[in-house]
Design an enzyme around this catalytic site. Structure first.
Site, PDB file in Angstrom:
ATOM      1  N   THR A 219      44.660  35.240  44.120  1.00  0.00           N
ATOM      2  CA  THR A 219      44.461  34.285  43.825  1.00  0.00           C
ATOM      3  C   THR A 219      45.414  33.516  44.039  1.00  0.00           C
ATOM      4  OG1 THR A 219      43.460  32.743  42.308  1.00  0.00           O
ATOM      5  CG2 THR A 219      44.174  34.357  40.918  1.00  0.00           C
TER       6      THR A 219
ATOM      7  N   ASP B 176      40.624  37.703  38.244  1.00  0.00           N
ATOM      8  CA  ASP B 176      40.459  37.631  37.397  1.00  0.00           C
ATOM      9  C   ASP B 176      38.819  38.773  36.860  1.00  0.00           C
ATOM     10  OD1 ASP B 176      39.357  35.484  37.344  1.00  0.00           O
ATOM     11  OD2 ASP B 176      38.397  36.081  35.447  1.00  0.00           O
TER      12      ASP B 176
ATOM     13  N   ASP C  91      44.897  29.964  42.433  1.00  0.00           N
ATOM     14  CA  ASP C  91      44.508  29.521  40.541  1.00  0.00           C
ATOM     15  C   ASP C  91      45.312  29.706  40.277  1.00  0.00           C
ATOM     16  OD1 ASP C  91      41.443  29.553  40.833  1.00  0.00           O
ATOM     17  OD2 ASP C  91      42.367  28.573  41.797  1.00  0.00           O
TER      18      ASP C  91
ATOM     19  N   GLY D  57      37.922  35.915  45.949  1.00  0.00           N
ATOM     20  CA  GLY D  57      38.708  34.625  46.288  1.00  0.00           C
ATOM     21  C   GLY D  57      40.270  34.693  46.767  1.00  0.00           C
TER      22      GLY D  57
HETATM   23  P1  ADP Z   1      37.957  36.981  41.561  1.00  0.00           P
HETATM   24  O1  ADP Z   1      38.234  37.882  41.872  1.00  0.00           O
HETATM   25  O2  ADP Z   1      38.438  36.008  42.830  1.00  0.00           O
HETATM   26  O3  ADP Z   1      37.888  36.065  40.513  1.00  0.00           O
HETATM   27  P2  ADP Z   1      35.096  36.275  41.755  1.00  0.00           P
HETATM   28  O4  ADP Z   1      35.058  36.400  39.463  1.00  0.00           O
HETATM   29  O5  ADP Z   1      33.792  36.251  42.520  1.00  0.00           O
HETATM   30  O6  ADP Z   1      36.880  36.524  41.948  1.00  0.00           O
HETATM   31  O7  ADP Z   1      34.796  38.400  41.314  1.00  0.00           O
HETATM   32  C1  ADP Z   1      35.178  38.835  42.372  1.00  0.00           C
HETATM   33  C2  ADP Z   1      33.745  40.418  42.847  1.00  0.00           C
HETATM   34  O8  ADP Z   1      34.196  41.169  41.321  1.00  0.00           O
HETATM   35  C3  ADP Z   1      33.299  40.150  42.305  1.00  0.00           C
HETATM   36  O9  ADP Z   1      31.887  39.891  43.480  1.00  0.00           O
HETATM   37  C4  ADP Z   1      31.748  41.357  41.586  1.00  0.00           C
HETATM   38  O10 ADP Z   1      32.200  42.386  43.216  1.00  0.00           O
HETATM   39  C5  ADP Z   1      33.266  42.196  41.440  1.00  0.00           C
HETATM   40  N1  ADP Z   1      33.348  41.913  39.143  1.00  0.00           N
HETATM   41  C6  ADP Z   1      33.633  40.697  39.111  1.00  0.00           C
HETATM   42  N2  ADP Z   1      33.106  40.793  37.444  1.00  0.00           N
HETATM   43  C7  ADP Z   1      32.605  42.192  37.171  1.00  0.00           C
HETATM   44  C8  ADP Z   1      31.849  42.656  36.666  1.00  0.00           C
HETATM   45  N3  ADP Z   1      32.071  42.166  34.998  1.00  0.00           N
HETATM   46  N4  ADP Z   1      32.342  44.264  36.899  1.00  0.00           N
HETATM   47  C9  ADP Z   1      32.395  44.721  37.466  1.00  0.00           C
HETATM   48  N5  ADP Z   1      32.938  43.829  38.797  1.00  0.00           N
HETATM   49  C10 ADP Z   1      33.100  42.518  38.849  1.00  0.00           C
HETATM   50  O1  F6P Z   2      38.994  31.507  43.083  1.00  0.00           O
HETATM   51  C1  F6P Z   2      39.533  30.719  43.546  1.00  0.00           C
HETATM   52  C2  F6P Z   2      38.928  29.417  44.461  1.00  0.00           C
HETATM   53  O2  F6P Z   2      39.617  29.757  45.217  1.00  0.00           O
HETATM   54  C3  F6P Z   2      38.914  28.272  42.986  1.00  0.00           C
HETATM   55  O3  F6P Z   2      39.875  27.889  42.338  1.00  0.00           O
HETATM   56  C4  F6P Z   2      37.505  27.930  43.744  1.00  0.00           C
HETATM   57  O4  F6P Z   2      37.216  27.385  42.971  1.00  0.00           O
HETATM   58  C5  F6P Z   2      36.479  29.056  44.688  1.00  0.00           C
HETATM   59  O5  F6P Z   2      37.714  30.284  44.986  1.00  0.00           O
HETATM   60  C6  F6P Z   2      35.805  28.630  45.513  1.00  0.00           C
HETATM   61  O6  F6P Z   2      35.211  29.582  45.866  1.00  0.00           O
HETATM   62  P1  F6P Z   2      34.016  29.475  47.082  1.00  0.00           P
HETATM   63  O7  F6P Z   2      35.399  30.096  48.475  1.00  0.00           O
HETATM   64  O8  F6P Z   2      33.051  31.062  46.764  1.00  0.00           O
HETATM   65  O9  F6P Z   2      33.293  28.451  47.953  1.00  0.00           O
END
Ligand code: ADP
Ligand code: F6P
Length: 319
Positions: free
Chosen positions: A125, A103, A127, A11
């Site tokens: 982020t 994360d 959040d 995000g």
């Molecule tokens: P955020 O970083 O905002 O928490 P996501 O959880 O969607 O967003 O993770 C973003 C990207 O990080 C994922 O689309 C993936 O490419 C990578 N990622 C997430 N979890 C893992 C993991 N366990 N191992 C490797 N890459 C990961």
């Molecule tokens: O992780 C940031 C965030 O904005 C969350 O607060 C929200 O639930 C999520 O991303 C929305 O994800 P997307 O942009 O894929 O709809």
């Protein structure tokens, strides 16, 4: 270290551009080239890269979003995807990476580090749900967006003497609802970390109405419930006219506040300093106003706790 890469992932959040700018400018200041990776980890897999110079980051400090674009990439969660990404990194002569994201992105940064690519994570982020940092890049801007909306809703709530439910982002962490709730003077705040007790919330609203309160504003984090469902429960129990506003993705945009721009700039410069010292696998955080670098694995293993002192204060101030 003569060449590093940078990407934004997950995000997006206001301030990511300020962090990108600080990484690029600090690196070039220290004689290090920077390769921008487009669309998160997908850009590493597909080789979607662009060299960055001082001009690449001109006039972006005030812009929300990310000039590198962001994306979610399921393939990078696989060993094969990570191998493709590391191959790109090696082919490009990239010796270290900076990853700006939440994360999930940190898990990717940890994977790169485990595969021999020193990687630094910056908490990007809205959040505010990353452990080992008091604030994430974008959180301050997001809560200011929310209180601007609350202040507008308060006007019409007063005019019509209504009850308003405002749903904000935060699937697992209720920090946006909590901090914006305190700053916005909400009568009640529902966060995923504390099970909602609708009956006690309604009793509190009724006590307020009995002493002459003309309206109520309830803030609910999306991870604690759906605004429309909460409003319906209030309507059923009180008969009051209730309205709902779901703020959604406006919380993810906007020009970053001075706090977020400064935080992002400080963290971006620190990421370059860590790589220059050959320190990879670190997550940059700010604790008590002081920047620190923690092992990414330790950060990912640390449970994130809500600010319960603030949660208690919110309850007292909205008596
Ligand atoms: P955020 O970083 O905002 O928490 P996501 O959880 O969607 O967003 O993770 C973003 C990207 O990080 C994922 O689309 C993936 O490419 C990578 N990622 C997430 N979890 C893992 C993991 N366990 N191992 C490797 N890459 C990961
Ligand atoms: O992780 C940031 C965030 O904005 C969350 O607060 C929200 O639930 C999520 O991303 C929305 O994800 P997307 O942009 O894929 O709809």
């Amino acid at each position: 270290m003569k060449r590093i890469g940078i990407l934004t992932s997950g995000g997006d959040s206001p301030g990511m551009n300020a962090a990108i700018r600080a990484v690029v400018r600090s690196a070039i200041y220290h004689g290090i080239e920077v390769i921008g990776v487009k669309r998160g980890y997908q850009g590493l897999i597909s080789g979607d890269l662009e060299p960055m110079d001082l001009g690449s980051v001109a006039d972006i400090i005030h812009r929300g979003g990310t000039i590198l674009h962001s994306a979610r990439c399921e393939e990078f969660k696989t060993e094969a995807g990570q191998a493709k990404a590391v191959a790109t990194i090696r082919e490009q002569g990239i010796e270290g990476m900076v990853v700006i994201g939440g994360d999930g992105s940190y898990r990717g940064a940890n994977a790169l580090t485990q595969k021999g690519v020193p990687t630094i994570g910056l908490p990007g982020t809205i959040d505010n749900d990353i452990p080992c940092t008091d604030f994430t890049i974008g959180f301050d801007t997001a809560i200011n967006t929310v209180i601007q909306a609350i202040d507008k809703i308060r006007d019409t709530a007063t005019s019509h003497e209504r009850t308003y439910v405002v749903e904000v982002m935060g699937r697992d962490a209720g920090d946006i609802a909590l901090w914006a709730g305190v700053a916005g003077g909400a009568e009640s705040i529902l966060i995923p970390e504390e099970p909602a007790n609708i009956d006690s919330m309604v009793e509190k609203l009724q006590r307020g109405a009995a002493r002459g309160k003309k309206h109520s504003i309830i803030l609910v984090a999306e991870g604690a419930g759906k605004g429309f469902e909460i409003a319906e429960q209030i309507r059923e129990k009180t008969g009051w006219e209730t309205r709902v506003t779901v703020l959604g993705h406006i919380q993810r945009g906007g020009s970053p506040t001075a706090f977020d721009r400064t935080l992002a700039s400080r963290m971006g410069a620190m990421a370059v300093d860590l790589l220059r010292r050959g320190e990879g696998g670190k997550a940059v955080g700010i604790v008590g106003g002081v920047l620190q670098a923690n092992d990414i694995g330790r950060v990912l293993a640390t449970p994130r706790k809500p600010n319960m002192a603030l949660y208690s204060l919110a309850s007292i101030l909205s008596i």
